[in-house]
Design a protein around this motif. Structure first.
Motif, PDB file in Angstrom:
ATOM      1  N   ILE A  78      -4.266  14.239   3.925  1.00  0.00           N
ATOM      2  CA  ILE A  78      -4.885  13.840   2.652  1.00  0.00           C
ATOM      3  C   ILE A  78      -5.729  12.584   2.853  1.00  0.00           C
ATOM      4  O   ILE A  78      -6.884  12.501   2.434  1.00  0.00           O
ATOM      5  CB  ILE A  78      -3.780  13.585   1.599  1.00  0.00           C
ATOM      6  N   SER A  79      -5.132  11.627   3.548  1.00  0.00           N
ATOM      7  CA  SER A  79      -5.836  10.372   3.765  1.00  0.00           C
ATOM      8  C   SER A  79      -7.103  10.590   4.577  1.00  0.00           C
ATOM      9  O   SER A  79      -8.121   9.932   4.341  1.00  0.00           O
ATOM     10  CB  SER A  79      -4.902   9.390   4.457  1.00  0.00           C
TER      11      SER A  79
ATOM     12  N   ARG B 288     -12.986  11.950   9.362  1.00  0.00           N
ATOM     13  CA  ARG B 288     -12.363  12.988   8.548  1.00  0.00           C
ATOM     14  C   ARG B 288     -11.893  14.131   9.435  1.00  0.00           C
ATOM     15  O   ARG B 288     -10.744  14.536   9.393  1.00  0.00           O
ATOM     16  CB  ARG B 288     -13.405  13.524   7.579  1.00  0.00           C
TER      17      ARG B 288
ATOM     18  N   ASN C  81      -7.438   6.635  10.480  1.00  0.00           N
ATOM     19  CA  ASN C  81      -7.113   6.222   9.116  1.00  0.00           C
ATOM     20  C   ASN C  81      -6.998   4.710   8.991  1.00  0.00           C
ATOM     21  O   ASN C  81      -6.583   4.212   7.951  1.00  0.00           O
ATOM     22  CB  ASN C  81      -5.822   6.896   8.651  1.00  0.00           C
TER      23      ASN C  81
ATOM     24  N   LEU D 104      -4.938   2.434  10.267  1.00  0.00           N
ATOM     25  CA  LEU D 104      -3.589   2.041   9.863  1.00  0.00           C
ATOM     26  C   LEU D 104      -2.905   1.191  10.918  1.00  0.00           C
ATOM     27  O   LEU D 104      -1.687   1.018  10.879  1.00  0.00           O
ATOM     28  CB  LEU D 104      -2.738   3.291   9.611  1.00  0.00           C
TER      29      LEU D 104
ATOM     30  N   ALA E 266       1.190  15.581   6.327  1.00  0.00           N
ATOM     31  CA  ALA E 266       0.449  16.009   5.141  1.00  0.00           C
ATOM     32  C   ALA E 266      -0.260  14.812   4.502  1.00  0.00           C
ATOM     33  O   ALA E 266      -1.424  14.908   4.091  1.00  0.00           O
ATOM     34  CB  ALA E 266       1.405  16.659   4.147  1.00  0.00           C
ATOM     35  N   LEU E 267       0.433  13.673   4.450  1.00  0.00           N
ATOM     36  CA  LEU E 267      -0.182  12.485   3.840  1.00  0.00           C
ATOM     37  C   LEU E 267      -1.377  12.008   4.651  1.00  0.00           C
ATOM     38  O   LEU E 267      -2.399  11.617   4.079  1.00  0.00           O
ATOM     39  CB  LEU E 267       0.854  11.370   3.726  1.00  0.00           C
TER      40      LEU E 267
ATOM     41  N   PHE F 194      -8.994  13.157   4.493  1.00  0.00           N
ATOM     42  CA  PHE F 194     -10.014  13.691   3.590  1.00  0.00           C
ATOM     43  C   PHE F 194     -10.685  12.578   2.801  1.00  0.00           C
ATOM     44  O   PHE F 194     -11.772  12.732   2.271  1.00  0.00           O
ATOM     45  CB  PHE F 194      -9.386  14.691   2.615  1.00  0.00           C
ATOM     46  N   ARG F 195     -10.019  11.448   2.690  1.00  0.00           N
ATOM     47  CA  ARG F 195     -10.588  10.340   1.923  1.00  0.00           C
ATOM     48  C   ARG F 195     -11.532   9.487   2.748  1.00  0.00           C
ATOM     49  O   ARG F 195     -12.191   8.613   2.205  1.00  0.00           O
ATOM     50  CB  ARG F 195      -9.449   9.442   1.410  1.00  0.00           C
TER      51      ARG F 195
ATOM     52  N   SER G 109       0.865  -1.180   0.000  1.00  0.00           N
ATOM     53  CA  SER G 109       0.000   0.000   0.000  1.00  0.00           C
ATOM     54  C   SER G 109       0.896   1.222   0.000  1.00  0.00           C
ATOM     55  O   SER G 109       2.110   1.120   0.187  1.00  0.00           O
ATOM     56  CB  SER G 109      -0.876   0.020   1.252  1.00  0.00           C
ATOM     57  N   ILE G 110       0.256   2.362  -0.207  1.00  0.00           N
ATOM     58  CA  ILE G 110       1.048   3.589  -0.262  1.00  0.00           C
ATOM     59  C   ILE G 110       1.754   3.817   1.078  1.00  0.00           C
ATOM     60  O   ILE G 110       2.880   4.308   1.129  1.00  0.00           O
ATOM     61  CB  ILE G 110       0.153   4.781  -0.650  1.00  0.00           C
ATOM     62  N   TRP G 111       1.115   3.378   2.178  1.00  0.00           N
ATOM     63  CA  TRP G 111       1.716   3.592   3.496  1.00  0.00           C
ATOM     64  C   TRP G 111       2.957   2.733   3.662  1.00  0.00           C
ATOM     65  O   TRP G 111       3.966   3.183   4.232  1.00  0.00           O
ATOM     66  CB  TRP G 111       0.711   3.279   4.590  1.00  0.00           C
TER      67      TRP G 111
END
Lengths: 1039, 247
Positions: free
Chosen positions: A643-644, A654, A876, A878, A639-640, A646-647, A600-602
């Motif tokens: 962004i996450s 959120r 998130n 995670l 920052a990531l 917001f998703r 994953s991106i993480w």
């Protein structure tokens, strides 16, 4: 967060609760006792199962820790320089070369190899006497003199006004600039090796030939006054009834040692006592301690230097004609007053010699004025050894590499080049003899030093041609002098390069062990599917068996390989055996293996952060600016996650995620204002950690920081608990009262310390000292003794609210058949997380106390960030990802810098050993220094299990395995950093900046890894056990 | 805009990548534009290194002109082409078709004015936000304010001006933009490229090469320009229509 969802297990458990309550109500009504036989038995079994699984986990990580330690040991022992110590001694009757001018050698009365100039000597070390302290501050320019300028003018004045009686020169130390290393150099004349740098806490006797041993062999009576390091190096060498030694490590005490030295020195100089001794070694520590405690630019330094000035003026008055007086610094100090490294300020000490005889001269009249900077006409510290030996008529110690100091032998007129040539010939011949023996002992072929040998024969030829002449001219003597000098210079530079000898096979094998351990850890942390606590027994069993087998094979192999040191073979075989064992275990559980590559991106972000940081350590700039890089990475993470966030689908996730992400970034940036710059960061960095860049005390406003932390931090943490109604039970006592009280005590400690330092209440110093130590001890007891008992015995942070069902609203409440009341379990949503996180705050308290006021602020921010991170990870979703443990690693590394540390030897805050203690006490003093140095990493390591426990339902399966996964990932991060710094240090071992940048960073990385290993195993995983047991007491065990 | 016409609009239709205007000029100019932007920067580079503040300030004007020309020629303005067909359908039966405005007039009304509005918005809204972000990421707090501000202005002109032009100011759309939920197209790719380029631009700053161009904020701006060109190209071709997945 499962607000809106139908609460699958919640309902079951809470319903059971309600039922039990109803049952109880019924039983109470009937007067019955509860009987739950089978359930209790099953529960007991599960508890045993958990304890076993937990024990195996601890054992597995301990095994990983041992592998790390072995790899680091093997690499370190091959990397840190080694020099063969030769046993040979020089003898008075055996000069290294035939003596000249019909001088009969062999008598210490007239001089062993050369006529002596002085009967007696007083050699005084003013610890950390930097060269620029001794010369006048240049009047031109707009720059103002600092507190350390113009405060001890006696050396300069005598050198200028009585050039034949005195001279003053820059005196360059060979790094490492620690006192113990310097004393070795100043008495043996050899170059130091890095290995010894670590032995500052426990000095060992010098068994090489040295000046003190030579003096004792010649039956000289030697007196020592001052720093007790001398007694560790030269046990039993000094006159017992005249010698006075003082504890050297109490850097907060500026005067005891100095007054002791002075009080005993002057009586000995009195004419009635001069017959009792031959040589006095005095060692003043006040200047060094003033530097450590206040920094050089502080009135205390001025006062100390003025005191020194006055002492030496008195000594000049009382000195008799046959005694030589030598005063020197053993090293300098950096802008903050610390030392240990190899920056210019640390190596530039001062040397001053004085005698009533007009013996000293200069080769040029311009040289009467001492050099304006330490770059001009410097002498090496090892040059003192041959100089003193020859002046006192002693043989030059066998291992000496220095050369006689020109000013002491050139004669008052400054033209006695004949004498200079003779003493240089003697010294050089001894160096030649030493080099020959060294080559023999090492088995090195003479041809490898053909260059220096040709210089030797050239010098000898010049000498013999001179001997044949009737009356050689001054210039001819000067040529011979420079020829011998050239050989000495060449040999010295060869030795410097040679003793940067690395044992490559050891280094490679060490790196191999670290690489293999890293692979094992990577597969364990990221490449296994399912619950790790199920798999660990197989891994540990086979890995352990492999290690034992490896040990056995290694034991056999030591006989097969007699050339390789035994412990090297043994360690390597054990580690390889363990790896093979674990490889077979991985094969055994192959169906559970998965690719450890991120999916994953993480995962990728974690990998990129870790690898980018590791790759950066290959460049000195990136190593120097590591703090800024970490700031950049942490903000990127924030920052990531913003962004996450917001998703996220749910608005509450959120909003919460966004808020905590931004908070995380802002806190990171706020913490960045606390900086302690390393020398290489200048001029682009401004230190804020202390009152000024040249001090090591806190400014008054900084004293307020710990109070602010004490007031606010418990409130903020309470906020994180109240989000899930977890502010219950023991949390109220601990967070609401004990933590705040402890933090306040810490703040009070630093205020009292400042009062003591600044002497705000003259006369009450002793009382302040006692009070502050007691306060520190109480705060530590609250953090660890009271904290741990709270943590161990506390019930889960729950409260059961019972309401009558009459009000009709049953949402969020559970009603059981037959119950007349409904109950709401407050704090249920975060039982595990809230319970475990208490441990973080306990360590936060302990660490905040041992950091300076600014550092307490940084630790407060770090703790706040940890809780924010927990929320970010939860909103998130995670908790399963690698990013949480990796970001904790980044956060710990970042706050390492924010608590006033750098990857340099001189930034170690040794004085923290004295926060709760008056004297050095093992093992507490080293532990306190470790807690201070690696406090941020320790705090973050302790927080790792909270990442997977925060807001997890109590009955969730495999939580212990999740903890193992997170802890494994966290250790993996530091293991990668350690491997990278190790490999770069090994690869760049000939780099100019090795000792300044790469080697300290490697040592930091290795120490951090080991410390984090230990804290992860015994505090994080250990704390998980207490927390789980407590939760299971209420909720039972899940099978 | 659709949202205003029908406030409680059901689940939003999945966002589609922005297509270029369907004419040859647009298809050609979209490739000329990044070259012009990079040439402008290359031309100004020396003076930016020499004295960043005046040079960066004076570069802002040609950059804005280039960006406005680009969006006007190549991109559909917000609520434009995409919803044109829908508006056509919604017209009530019997309603008279309005007389088509003149070509020039419609060009100014439909393109130049939105482009200017986008410029104003990106300067007023995005630049302060970006300045704050730069400071949080480690830009100097007490010094170099004009430098940081100008750096943010350049990034916002490159990254947000085209975005505002094509997406307008709808809150939910902007949430999707920030959340990286939109499918990639050349405008979105340009934004991501600019930000990523600026992020990478921080890498050479600490190196001890003693080059003049290592000073703040030259590397960041350079990274942003290069990132913009690369992101726009890749976003408009290779990755067009793809979505960024976090999990």
């Amino acid at each position: 967060m499962d607000n809106g969802e139908p609460l699958p297990s919640y309902e079951g458990i809470a319903a059971a609760f309600a039922k039990a309550k109803a049952e109880k109500e019924k039983q109470e009504a009937q007067g019955l006792k509860p009987t739950t036989g089978d359930a209790a038995k099953a529960n007991k079994q599960e508890e045993v199962h958990f304890k076993a699984a937990h024990g195996i986990l601890v054992a597995f990580f301990t095994w990983i820790f041992i592998l790390h330690a072995l790899g680091i040991y093997l690499f370190t022992s091959g990397f840190l320089l080694t020099r063969l110590v030769l046993e040979q001694k020089s003898h008075c009757s055996v000069p290294p070369i035939d003596t000249t001018r019909s001088y009969t050698s062999g008598s210490p009365e007239t001089g062993c190899w050369h006529p002596k100039s002085f009967e007696k000597a007083i050699v005084i070390i003013v610890d950390a006497l930097r060269y620029d302290f001794t010369i006048p501050f240049p009047a031109e320019g707009s720059e103002k003199p600092h507190h350390f300028h113009n405060a001890v003018p006696v050396f300069y004045e005598t050198a200028v006004n009585q050039p034949h009686n005195a001279f003053l020169l820059p005196f360059i130390a060979d790094p490492p600039t620690t006192t113990l290393q310097r004393l070795k150099g100043l008495t043996t004349g050899t170059l130091p090796t890095f290995v010894d740098a670590g032995s500052n806490f426990a000095g060992t006797a010098i068994d090489e030939d040295n000046l003190i041993a030579q003096l004792r062999n010649a039956s000289k009576r030697i007196v020592h006054l001052g720093d007790d390091t001398w007694h560790a190096l030269f046990p039993g060498y000094f006159e017992p009834n005249l010698t006075r030694a003082y504890d050297s490590f109490n850097v907060w005490d500026l005067h005891t040692v100095d007054n002791g030295v002075t009080d005993h020195m002057f009586p000995l100089m009195h004419s009635s006592n001069t017959s009792k001794w031959d040589v006095i070694f005095g060692h003043y520590l006040g200047v060094d301690h003033a530097g450590h405690r206040y920094g050089p630019d502080h009135p205390a330094m001025t006062a100390k230097l003025n005191q020194m000035d006055e002492i030496f003026r008195r000594m000049i008055d009382q000195l008799d004609g046959t005694t030589l007086l030598v005063v020197m610094g053993d090293h300098g100090m950096d802008a903050k007053g610390d030392h240990g490294g190899e920056s210019d300020d640390e190596i530039q000490a001062a040397l001053w010699m004085y005698s009533k005889q007009k013996l000293f001269g200069r080769s040029s009249p311009a040289y009467v004025t001492p050099p304006a900077t330490a770059k001009e006409r410097p002498v090496a510290q090892i040059d003192l050894v041959p100089t003193l030996s020859l002046l006192l008529g002693m043989p030059i110690p066998f291992n000496n590499l220095g050369k006689p100091i020109e000013e002491a032998f050139i004669g008052a007129k400054g033209e006695d080049y004949e004498n200079l040539a003779i003493v240089n010939r003697l010294t050089t011949a001894q160096i030649h003899r030493y080099q020959h023996e060294y080559a023999l002992a090492r088995g090195i072929d003479e041809s490898t030093r053909a260059g220096s040998l040709s210089l030797w024969s050239a010098a000898n030829d010049a000498w013999s041609s001179l001997e044949r002449k009737k009356k050689p001219s001054r210039d001819q003597f000067r040529d011979v002098y420079s020829a011998f000098s050239a050989y000495q210079q060449e040999t010295l530079s060869i030795c410097r390069a040679l003793w940067a000898r690395f044992d490559i096979p050891r280094m490679l094998n060490g790196v191999t062990i670290l690489v293999l351990t890293l692979i094992i850890l990577a597969v364990y942390a990221r490449g296994l599917e399912g619950d790790r606590s199920e798999l660990t027994p197989a891994l540990l069993g086979r890995g352990g068996f492999g290690t034992v087998l490896g040990c056995a094979i290694g034991f056999g192999a030591t006989f097969a390989l007699p050339d390789v040191p035994k412990e090297h073979v043994f360690i390597y075989a054990a580690a390889i055996g363990g790896t093979v064992g674990i490889a077979s275990a991985f094969w055994y559980i192959r169906r559970r293996l998965a690719s450890p590559l991120p999916n994953s991106i993480w995962g990728w972000v974690s990998v990129v952060f870790t690898l980018a940081l590791s790759a950066g350590f290959a460049a000195n700039s990136f190593t120097i600016w590591e703090d800024e890089i970490l700031l950049h990475f942490l903000c990127t993470f924030g920052a990531l996650t913003a962004i996450s966030s917001f998703r996220q689908k749910k608005t509450s996730d959120r909003a919460l995620g966004c808020y905590h992400s931004i908070l995380f970034i802002v806190l990171t940036r706020v913490a960045s204002f606390s900086r302690l710059c390393r020398e290489e960061q200048m001029p682009y960095c401004k230190s804020t950690y202390y009152a000024s860049a040249t001090s090591s005390t806190s400014a008054p406003w900084q004293l307020a920081i710990p109070y602010v932390v004490a007031l606010l931090l418990p409130i903020f943490i309470r906020g994180y608990y109240e989000g899930t109604m977890s502010y219950q039970g023991s949390a109220i006592l601990w967070l609401g009262f004990a933590l705040r009280f402890g933090l306040l005590l810490g703040a009070a400690y630093w205020t009292l310390d400042a009062a003591d330092d600044g002497d705000w209440y003259p006369g009450y110093g002793e009382m302040l000292k006692t009070t502050k130590i007691v306060i520190a001890q109480i705060a530590l007891a609250i953090a660890l003794a009271f904290g741990y008992s709270t943590f161990n015995w506390a019930k889960p942070l729950l409260n059961i609210e019972t309401k009558s069902t009459a009000n009709g609203d049953t949402s969020g409440q559970i009603v059981a058949d037959g119950g007349r009341t409904s109950i709401t379990i407050l704090g249920y949503a975060n039982v595990h997380g809230s319970r475990y996180a208490l441990l973080i705050t306990m360590w936060c308290l302990a660490i905040a106390l041992v950091e300076k006021p600014m550092g307490a602020g940084a630790i407060g921010i770090a703790t706040w960030q940890v809780f924010s991170l927990l929320e970010i990870i939860d909103t998130n979703k995670l908790s399963n990802s690698s990013i949480g443990p990796v970001v904790l690693g980044l956060l710990g590394s970042y706050h390492f810098f924010k608590t006033g540390h750098q990857a340099t030897l001189s930034s170690i805050q040794w004085e923290t050993a004295f926060i709760p203690l008056r004297t050095i006490r093992y093992p507490w003093s080293p532990l306190l220094v470790i807690l201070n140095t690696f406090g941020a990493q320790i705090l973050c390591a302790v927080a790792v299990p909270a990442l997977v426990l925060w807001k997890q339902p109590p009955k969730k399966k495999g939580l212990l395995g999740d903890v193992a996964k997170a802890v494994g990932t966290h250790i993996l991060f530091y293991a990668v950093i350690n491997l990278a710094t190790t490999m770069w240090a090994g690869h760049l071992r000939r780099h100019l900046m090795l000792y300044r940048i790469f080697s300290p960073r490697f040592m930091t990385g290795a120490l951090v890894l080991l410390v984090v290993d230990v804290f992860c195993i015994f505090v994080a995983i250990g704390g998980t056990r207490m927390s789980f047991l407590s939760v299971a007491e209420v909720f039972g065990w899940t099978s | 805009m659709a949202t205003i016409i029908n406030p409680q609009a059901k689940p939003r239709p999945p966002a589609t990548p922005i297509d270029l205007l369907n004419n040859d000029t647009a298809r050609l100019y979209t490739h000329i534009h990044p070259m012009l932007v990079l040439s402008l920067y290359a031309y100004k580079f020396r003076s930016i290194v020499e004295d960043p503040v005046p040079a960066l300030t004076s570069t802002l004007i040609p950059l804005s002109i280039l960006q406005i020309v680009y969006v006007a020629i190549c991109l559909p303005p917000t609520g434009g082409s995409g919803s044109a067909a829908a508006q056509l359908e919604k017209r009530k039966p019997g309603e008279k078709k309005k007389p088509a405005p003149g070509k020039l007039e419609s060009g100014v009304n439909g393109k130049i004015i939105p482009a200017f509005l986008s410029l104003v918005l990106s300067v007023l809204a995005a630049t302060p936000l970006l300045t704050a972000t730069l400071v949080l990421f480690g830009a100097p707090v007490t010094t170099h304010h004009p430098h940081t501000f100008l750096c943010a202005a350049h990034i916002s002109l490159l990254a947000t001006l085209p975005l505002v032009y094509v997406h307008g100011v709808d809150g939910e759309t902007w949430r999707e933009i920030v959340a990286l939920l939109l499918p990639i197209d050349e405008v979105y790719g340009g934004m991501i490229g600019t930000v990523f380029g600026a992020w990478l631009g921080a890498v050479p700053i600490p190196l001890d090469w003693d080059r003049e161009w290592q000073k703040w904020p030259v590397t960041i701006v350079t990274g942003a320009y290069i990132g913009y060109a690369v992101g726009k190209l890749v976003g408009g071709t290779l990755l067009k229509g793809r979505k960024i997945m976090f999990e």
